[in-house]
Design a protein around this motif. Structure first.
Motif, PDB file in Angstrom:
ATOM      1  N   THR A  78       0.831  -1.209   0.000  1.00 54.40           N
ATOM      2  CA  THR A  78       0.000   0.000   0.000  1.00 54.40           C
ATOM      3  C   THR A  78       0.866   1.259   0.000  1.00 54.40           C
ATOM      4  N   ASP A  79       1.996   1.213   0.697  1.00 54.52           N
ATOM      5  CA  ASP A  79       2.906   2.360   0.647  1.00 54.52           C
ATOM      6  C   ASP A  79       3.460   2.563  -0.755  1.00 54.52           C
ATOM      7  N   LEU A  80       3.840   1.478  -1.410  1.00 54.65           N
ATOM      8  CA  LEU A  80       4.388   1.593  -2.766  1.00 54.65           C
ATOM      9  C   LEU A  80       3.327   2.042  -3.772  1.00 54.65           C
ATOM     10  N   VAL A  81       2.095   1.596  -3.570  1.00 50.29           N
ATOM     11  CA  VAL A  81       0.992   2.046  -4.427  1.00 50.29           C
ATOM     12  C   VAL A  81       0.786   3.549  -4.248  1.00 50.29           C
ATOM     13  N   ARG A  82       0.786   4.019  -2.992  1.00 48.97           N
ATOM     14  CA  ARG A  82       0.625   5.462  -2.756  1.00 48.97           C
ATOM     15  C   ARG A  82       1.800   6.239  -3.346  1.00 48.97           C
ATOM     16  N   PHE A  83       3.007   5.706  -3.182  1.00 46.07           N
ATOM     17  CA  PHE A  83       4.171   6.375  -3.766  1.00 46.07           C
ATOM     18  C   PHE A  83       4.000   6.514  -5.279  1.00 46.07           C
ATOM     19  N   ALA A  84       3.670   5.414  -5.951  1.00 46.83           N
ATOM     20  CA  ALA A  84       3.543   5.442  -7.417  1.00 46.83           C
ATOM     21  C   ALA A  84       2.420   6.376  -7.862  1.00 46.83           C
ATOM     22  N   ALA A  85       1.286   6.297  -7.184  1.00 45.89           N
ATOM     23  CA  ALA A  85       0.159   7.157  -7.562  1.00 45.89           C
ATOM     24  C   ALA A  85       0.513   8.631  -7.385  1.00 45.89           C
ATOM     25  N   LEU A  86       1.082   8.965  -6.237  1.00 48.68           N
ATOM     26  CA  LEU A  86       1.426  10.362  -5.979  1.00 48.68           C
ATOM     27  C   LEU A  86       2.560  10.842  -6.885  1.00 48.68           C
ATOM     28  N   ALA A  87       3.543   9.990  -7.130  1.00 46.64           N
ATOM     29  CA  ALA A  87       4.662  10.370  -7.994  1.00 46.64           C
ATOM     30  C   ALA A  87       4.207  10.597  -9.430  1.00 46.64           C
ATOM     31  N   SER A  88       3.081   9.997  -9.804  1.00 49.04           N
ATOM     32  CA  SER A  88       2.569  10.213 -11.161  1.00 49.04           C
ATOM     33  C   SER A  88       2.116  11.662 -11.375  1.00 49.04           C
ATOM     34  N   VAL A  89       1.756  12.349 -10.295  1.00 46.96           N
ATOM     35  CA  VAL A  89       1.279  13.733 -10.427  1.00 46.96           C
ATOM     36  C   VAL A  89       2.406  14.667 -10.875  1.00 46.96           C
ATOM     37  N   PRO A  90       3.545  14.719 -10.149  1.00 50.76           N
ATOM     38  CA  PRO A  90       4.610  15.593 -10.644  1.00 50.76           C
ATOM     39  C   PRO A  90       5.169  15.154 -11.996  1.00 50.76           C
ATOM     40  N   ALA A  91       5.158  13.840 -12.262  1.00 52.03           N
ATOM     41  CA  ALA A  91       5.638  13.357 -13.556  1.00 52.03           C
ATOM     42  C   ALA A  91       4.725  13.861 -14.680  1.00 52.03           C
ATOM     43  N   ALA A  92       3.406  13.723 -14.489  1.00 51.29           N
ATOM     44  CA  ALA A  92       2.453  14.200 -15.497  1.00 51.29           C
ATOM     45  C   ALA A  92       2.516  15.719 -15.630  1.00 51.29           C
ATOM     46  N   TYR A  93       2.702  16.409 -14.519  1.00 50.96           N
ATOM     47  CA  TYR A  93       2.829  17.871 -14.556  1.00 50.96           C
ATOM     48  C   TYR A  93       4.056  18.277 -15.383  1.00 50.96           C
ATOM     49  N   ALA A  94       5.175  17.606 -15.142  1.00 51.74           N
ATOM     50  CA  ALA A  94       6.418  17.926 -15.869  1.00 51.74           C
ATOM     51  C   ALA A  94       6.263  17.664 -17.364  1.00 51.74           C
ATOM     52  N   LEU A  95       5.484  16.647 -17.713  1.00 55.36           N
ATOM     53  CA  LEU A  95       5.271  16.312 -19.123  1.00 55.36           C
ATOM     54  C   LEU A  95       4.139  17.118 -19.763  1.00 55.36           C
ATOM     55  N   GLY A  96       3.439  17.902 -18.948  1.00 54.93           N
ATOM     56  CA  GLY A  96       2.342  18.705 -19.471  1.00 54.93           C
ATOM     57  C   GLY A  96       1.079  17.925 -19.759  1.00 54.93           C
ATOM     58  N   VAL A  97       0.894  16.768 -19.127  1.00 57.96           N
ATOM     59  CA  VAL A  97      -0.280  15.941 -19.392  1.00 57.96           C
ATOM     60  C   VAL A  97      -1.152  15.713 -18.152  1.00 57.96           C
ATOM     61  N   LEU A  98      -0.913  16.473 -17.102  1.00 57.20           N
ATOM     62  CA  LEU A  98      -1.699  16.318 -15.874  1.00 57.20           C
ATOM     63  C   LEU A  98      -3.153  16.683 -16.154  1.00 57.20           C
ATOM     64  N   SER A  99      -4.070  15.841 -15.651  1.00 65.13           N
ATOM     65  CA  SER A  99      -5.490  16.096 -15.867  1.00 65.13           C
ATOM     66  C   SER A  99      -6.259  15.980 -14.557  1.00 65.13           C
ATOM     67  N   TYR A 100      -7.463  16.524 -14.571  1.00 63.23           N
ATOM     68  CA  TYR A 100      -8.340  16.416 -13.410  1.00 63.23           C
ATOM     69  C   TYR A 100      -8.659  14.950 -13.131  1.00 63.23           C
TER      70      TYR A 100
END
Length: 190
Positions: A78-100
């Motif tokens: 569950t910790d690794l799932v939260r890490f991956a899910a949360l880390a996807s936000v800055p990654a998507a933001y950096a790539l310009g593909v972050l969505s609601y």
């Protein structure tokens, strides 16, 4: 903590660091929704409510599921799932593909994983600490929880003000990675 043992220390550290990380990033998702994605007030409200609402609905079937699983692997997963899910936000933001939609999914995943982690850690604590020390151990968990609840949002607000909400989400992601590493250090079987 010496009387409670080093394994308790690792479990308590894991719980504390992930709890602080969660409360540190408490206000970051709505800020990202408003400042980065120009979301409406309704969308922000839905974002805040959806993660907890879905997690609460899943809590009933997750309880028995957690009861019949080894607790340490569940906590690490569950910790690794939260890490991956949360880390996807800055990654998507950096790539310009972050969505609601991505923020909504991350909120639901993290809420569900948080409930699962809490259930597994509470059950594991009872097997880790002797009955005469359980009150002290639970007291430390509660103290960490209330301290994080009180200090996390103001510290997170300061971090958002200094570095922005995406960095705050990154700090929350790292907190779950550190939590998984702490749980991994526990030597007592479950």
């Amino acid at each position: 903590m010496r009387k409670l043992g080093s394994d308790f220390g690792w479990l308590w550290s894991a719980y504390a660091v992930s709890t602080y990380g969660t409360w540190l990033a408490f206000g970051a998702f709505p800020l990202i929704a408003v400042r980065v994605l120009d979301s409406s007030a309704f969308a922000v409200s839905l974002l805040e409510a959806a993660g907890l609402a879905v997690a609460a609905m899943l809590a009933v079937p997750l309880g028995p599921w957690v009861a019949y699983r080894r607790k340490l692997p569940v906590m690490i997963a569950t910790d690794l799932v939260r890490f991956a899910a949360l880390a996807s936000v800055p990654a998507a933001y950096a790539l310009g593909v972050l969505s609601y939609g991505q923020l909504l999914v991350v909120a639901v995943v993290c809420g569900t994983a948080a409930i699962t982690f809490t259930a597994a850690s509470g059950a594991y604590l009872k097997s880790l600490v002797r009955g005469d020390r359980l009150l002290a151990a639970n007291g430390r968990f509660e103290a960490a929880s209330w301290a994080a609840t009180a200090a996390g949002p103001p510290l997170g607000g300061a971090l958002v003000g200094l570095l922005g909400p995406v960095v705050t989400i990154t700090a929350d992601a790292v907190s779950h990675l550190l939590s998984a590493l702490a749980v991994r250090r526990i030597r007592s079987g479950d």
